[in-house]
Scaffold this active site. Structure first.
Site, PDB file in Angstrom:
ATOM      1  NE  ARG A 199      81.602  -4.413 -13.659  1.00 46.14           N
ATOM      2  CZ  ARG A 199      81.616  -4.070 -14.942  1.00 46.14           C
ATOM      3  NH1 ARG A 199      80.492  -4.058 -15.636  1.00 46.14           N
ATOM      4  NH2 ARG A 199      82.740  -3.747 -15.541  1.00 46.14           N
ATOM      5  CG  ASN A 256      73.854   2.914 -28.949  1.00 42.34           C
ATOM      6  OD1 ASN A 256      73.782   4.140 -29.091  1.00 42.34           O
ATOM      7  ND2 ASN A 256      72.997   2.226 -28.204  1.00 42.34           N
ATOM      8  CE1 TYR A 276      93.051  27.409  10.506  1.00 46.72           C
ATOM      9  CE2 TYR A 276      92.831  28.259  12.735  1.00 46.72           C
ATOM     10  CZ  TYR A 276      92.253  27.795  11.566  1.00 46.72           C
ATOM     11  OH  TYR A 276      90.891  27.727  11.461  1.00 46.72           O
ATOM     12  CG  ASN A 310      79.700  -0.055 -16.314  1.00 50.24           C
ATOM     13  OD1 ASN A 310      78.589   0.424 -16.139  1.00 50.24           O
ATOM     14  ND2 ASN A 310      80.189  -0.313 -17.510  1.00 50.24           N
ATOM     15  NE  ARG A 357     108.745  38.634  24.908  1.00 51.91           N
ATOM     16  CZ  ARG A 357     109.151  39.312  23.862  1.00 51.91           C
ATOM     17  NH1 ARG A 357     108.710  39.029  22.653  1.00 51.91           N
ATOM     18  NH2 ARG A 357     110.018  40.293  24.003  1.00 51.91           N
ATOM     19  N   GLY A 386      65.241  -2.997 -18.529  1.00 54.19           N
ATOM     20  CA  GLY A 386      65.875  -2.544 -19.764  1.00 54.19           C
ATOM     21  C   GLY A 386      65.795  -1.040 -19.955  1.00 54.19           C
TER      22      GLY A 386
HETATM   23  C1  UD1 Z   1      73.585  -0.002 -23.585  1.00 57.79           C
HETATM   24  C2  UD1 Z   1      73.038   0.014 -25.002  1.00 57.79           C
HETATM   25  C3  UD1 Z   1      74.171  -0.352 -25.953  1.00 57.79           C
HETATM   26  C4  UD1 Z   1      75.317   0.631 -25.783  1.00 57.79           C
HETATM   27  C5  UD1 Z   1      75.771   0.680 -24.337  1.00 57.79           C
HETATM   28  C6  UD1 Z   1      76.742   1.810 -24.146  1.00 57.79           C
HETATM   29  C7  UD1 Z   1      70.675  -0.652 -24.850  1.00 57.79           C
HETATM   30  C8  UD1 Z   1      69.731  -1.767 -25.010  1.00 57.79           C
HETATM   31  N1  UD1 Z   1      71.967  -0.932 -25.102  1.00 57.79           N
HETATM   32  O1  UD1 Z   1      73.984  -1.334 -23.350  1.00 57.79           O
HETATM   33  O2  UD1 Z   1      73.714  -0.315 -27.291  1.00 57.79           O
HETATM   34  O3  UD1 Z   1      76.392   0.274 -26.616  1.00 57.79           O
HETATM   35  O4  UD1 Z   1      74.643   0.942 -23.450  1.00 57.79           O
HETATM   36  O5  UD1 Z   1      77.289   1.760 -22.858  1.00 57.79           O
HETATM   37  O6  UD1 Z   1      70.304   0.454 -24.536  1.00 57.79           O
HETATM   38  N2  UD1 Z   1      69.426   1.202 -17.149  1.00 57.79           N
HETATM   39  C9  UD1 Z   1      68.349   1.505 -16.348  1.00 57.79           C
HETATM   40  N3  UD1 Z   1      67.350   0.616 -16.216  1.00 57.79           N
HETATM   41  C10 UD1 Z   1      67.374  -0.590 -16.860  1.00 57.79           C
HETATM   42  C11 UD1 Z   1      68.484  -0.890 -17.657  1.00 57.79           C
HETATM   43  C12 UD1 Z   1      69.484   0.029 -17.790  1.00 57.79           C
HETATM   44  O7  UD1 Z   1      68.298   2.580 -15.763  1.00 57.79           O
HETATM   45  O8  UD1 Z   1      66.409  -1.339 -16.705  1.00 57.79           O
HETATM   46  C13 UD1 Z   1      70.518   2.174 -17.263  1.00 57.79           C
HETATM   47  C14 UD1 Z   1      71.777   1.605 -16.676  1.00 57.79           C
HETATM   48  O9  UD1 Z   1      71.908   1.963 -15.327  1.00 57.79           O
HETATM   49  C15 UD1 Z   1      72.860   2.238 -17.483  1.00 57.79           C
HETATM   50  C16 UD1 Z   1      72.198   2.424 -18.835  1.00 57.79           C
HETATM   51  O10 UD1 Z   1      70.805   2.387 -18.611  1.00 57.79           O
HETATM   52  O11 UD1 Z   1      73.190   3.512 -16.985  1.00 57.79           O
HETATM   53  C17 UD1 Z   1      72.644   1.379 -19.832  1.00 57.79           C
HETATM   54  O12 UD1 Z   1      72.197   0.121 -19.386  1.00 57.79           O
HETATM   55  P1  UD1 Z   1      73.075  -1.190 -19.493  1.00 57.79           P
HETATM   56  O13 UD1 Z   1      72.284  -2.332 -18.991  1.00 57.79           O
HETATM   57  O14 UD1 Z   1      74.408  -0.956 -18.928  1.00 57.79           O
HETATM   58  O15 UD1 Z   1      73.147  -1.304 -21.054  1.00 57.79           O
HETATM   59  P2  UD1 Z   1      74.303  -1.936 -21.896  1.00 57.79           P
HETATM   60  O16 UD1 Z   1      74.076  -3.397 -21.971  1.00 57.79           O
HETATM   61  O17 UD1 Z   1      75.615  -1.451 -21.442  1.00 57.79           O
HETATM   62 CA    CA Z   2      76.545  -0.357 -19.688  1.00 57.18          CA
END
Ligand code: UD1
Ligand code: CA
Length: 456
Positions: A27, A182, A361, A239, A435, A92
């Site tokens: 994004r 969170n 300059y 983001n 000059r 995740g």
């Molecule tokens: C996550 C939290 C949520 C919190 C929110 C805050 C979890 C399951 N959820 O949700 O509780 O309120 O952040 O912004 O943790 N990432 C990876 N690899 C992955 C997935 C994610 O590196 O496989 C990184 C993402 O780049 C990002 C961060 O982890 O920097 C959070 O991941 P994202 O998928 O944005 O989680 P949210 O759904 O926003």
């Molecule tokens: Ca996020």
């Protein structure tokens, strides 16, 4: 810092910080990975690394996306000892943390999980997050009161006890009404971390391994889960570029307020842009519309007048810069020196009390104390291949619109006639004039006009 937060850093518990930097950041619509975008002149990743270091992390692991050598290199540049891990598939947040399994297998008292796209978290907050671990908690989560909780995981509590974090997509209506959200950051007891993380499954709405499930798993094992809190603007994540600008604004406000509380006057703080490392002394005055790039130090009682741009420069005490001045890397402005309007200085030492008042300059130069460069003085420092040095001695006086063709030196106390092109060294106390000699033709204008008007 609160008492327990102090204890966490003072007891020198060992701490592994895991910084997740694997986000694709689609994004952002950018050719640059999200975490390398800058806030206050420094990559978000570097902000996050600096914060975990300041919070007492003695080991740092960074999790990057596949093929992201650029992110890995930026991490190493900021934290040379950081171990780099690759999350090859995006399954995740718990999966991302487990990409650093080898780092987790080495003993640590505390494990802190931080995010490279959440760059404003302060070291004190991370210390507060660690603190409950010293008192026996297995997990601490970081909560904030969200103005708009939609999309965030909710922290479900009963009294002080944290029961679970429910992701927005998995939450019931009643759970969605919770405003304590969170932030994502988490601290885990090093002794428990791997066993908790390995127990996390992916049976949820997104089919992801959620780090947040560590809370319920710990509870089920009879372990304590604590909650620290932070203001929403401190845990704001990025983001897209709108959020990047919001984070920039928050950090600018923080930097300006810190500067003003330390004795800096800003007439219009909202129009002054600081870098993360800007150092401003006491009784410095910054007029409106001034921009600081990285690496600037302004010493006591100096004034930066309106519309100036400074980067990689030092301004010694009592000096004045601007309005409309540009100090580029290596500009070193001496005590009580004056760099006036429409003057650019690059890689040049300007001596104590020297004056460059207008339209100059000055690059690759050493200007002696009390020297005076007239309006329009230019150092011709570049021959298309190399840069050359110009030296102007103490107390020398360079007339307006002189071109100093480097390498060249003007001795102490010497004069240079205005409009001169100086190609040879000028000895001390000499006068150099380079000059064309002026020619005056009496009556010439009258005969010219007659010739133009009588020609029929
Ligand atoms: C996550 C939290 C949520 C919190 C929110 C805050 C979890 C399951 N959820 O949700 O509780 O309120 O952040 O912004 O943790 N990432 C990876 N690899 C992955 C997935 C994610 O590196 O496989 C990184 C993402 O780049 C990002 C961060 O982890 O920097 C959070 O991941 P994202 O998928 O944005 O989680 P949210 O759904 O926003
Ligand atoms: Ca996020």
């Amino acid at each position: 810092m609160t008492e327990p937060a102090k204890r966490a850093t003072e007891t020198r518990r060992s701490c592994l910080a895991l910084v997740l930097a694997a986000g694709e950041g689609t994004r952002m619509r950018s050719g640059t990975p999200k975490v390398l975008h800058h806030v206050a002149g420094r990559a978000m990743l570097a902000h996050a690394l600096a914060a975990v270091r300041a919070a007492g992390a003695d080991r740092i692991a960074v999790v990057v996306g596949p093929g992201r050598e650029d992110v890995a290199a930026a991490a190493r540049a900021e934290s040379p000892d950081a171990a780099i891990f690759v999350q090859s598939e995006r399954l995740g947040t718990a999966h991302a943390v487990l990409a650093a399994r080898a780092a987790l297998e080495e003993a640590a008292d505390d494990v802190v999980v931080a995010y490279a796209d959440t760059p404003l978290v302060e070291p004190q907050t991370l210390a507060r997050l660690r603190a409950p671990l010293a008192d026996g908690a297995a997990v601490t989560v970081l909560g904030f009161e969200a103005a708009d909780p939609a999309g965030y995981g909710r922290i479900l509590r009963e009294g002080d006890a944290v029961l679970a974090i429910r992701e927005d997509k998995d939450a019931s209506e009643a759970e969605r009404a919770t405003t304590l959200c969170n932030a994502g950051l988490m601290a885990l007891s090093g002794a428990q971390a791997l066993s908790l993380l390995d127990a996390i499954g992916n049976a949820n709405a997104k089919g992801e391994y959620y780090l947040t499930d560590a809370v319920e798993i710990a509870r089920a094992r009879g372990l304590a889960v604590a909650c620290a809190t932070a203001p929403e603007d401190e845990v704001q994540g990025v983001n897209d570029r709108v959020q990047l600008a919001l984070v920039e604004r928050t950090l600018q406000r923080r930097l300006r307020e810190a500067a003003m509380r330390a004795g800096v006057t800003m007439i219009d703080p909202d129009s002054v842009f600081l870098a993360h490392d800007t150092v401003l002394g006491r009784d410095v005055t910054i007029e409106p519309n001034v921009v600081f790039g990285p690496g600037v130090m302004v010493e006591d009682r100096a004034t930066i007048h309106a519309f100036s741009h400074l980067e990689g420069a030092r301004v010694a005490s009592g000096a004045t810069v601007g309005p409309f001045a540009r100090l580029r890397p290596g500009a070193d402005i001496g005590e009580k020196a004056k760099v006036g309007n429409f003057v650019e200085v690059k890689k040049a030492k300007v001596g104590r009390g020297a004056k460059l008042p207008h339209l100059s300059y000055v690059g690759d130069a050493e200007i002696g104390a009390k020297a005076n460069l007239g309006a329009g003085t230019i150092t011709c420092n570049y021959d298309g291949f190399d840069k050359h040095l110009t030296r102007v001695g103490e107390g020398a006086f360079v007339g307006s619109n002189a071109s100093l063709v480097a390498p060249v030196s003007v001795g102490a106390g010497a004069y240079v006639g205005s409009g001169s092109v100086v190609t040879q060294d000028v000895p001390e106390n000499a006068l150099a004039v380079g000059r064309a000699r002026q020619v005056v033709k009496p009556g010439w204008a009258e005969s010219f006009r007659r010739w133009k008007t009588d020609a029929t």
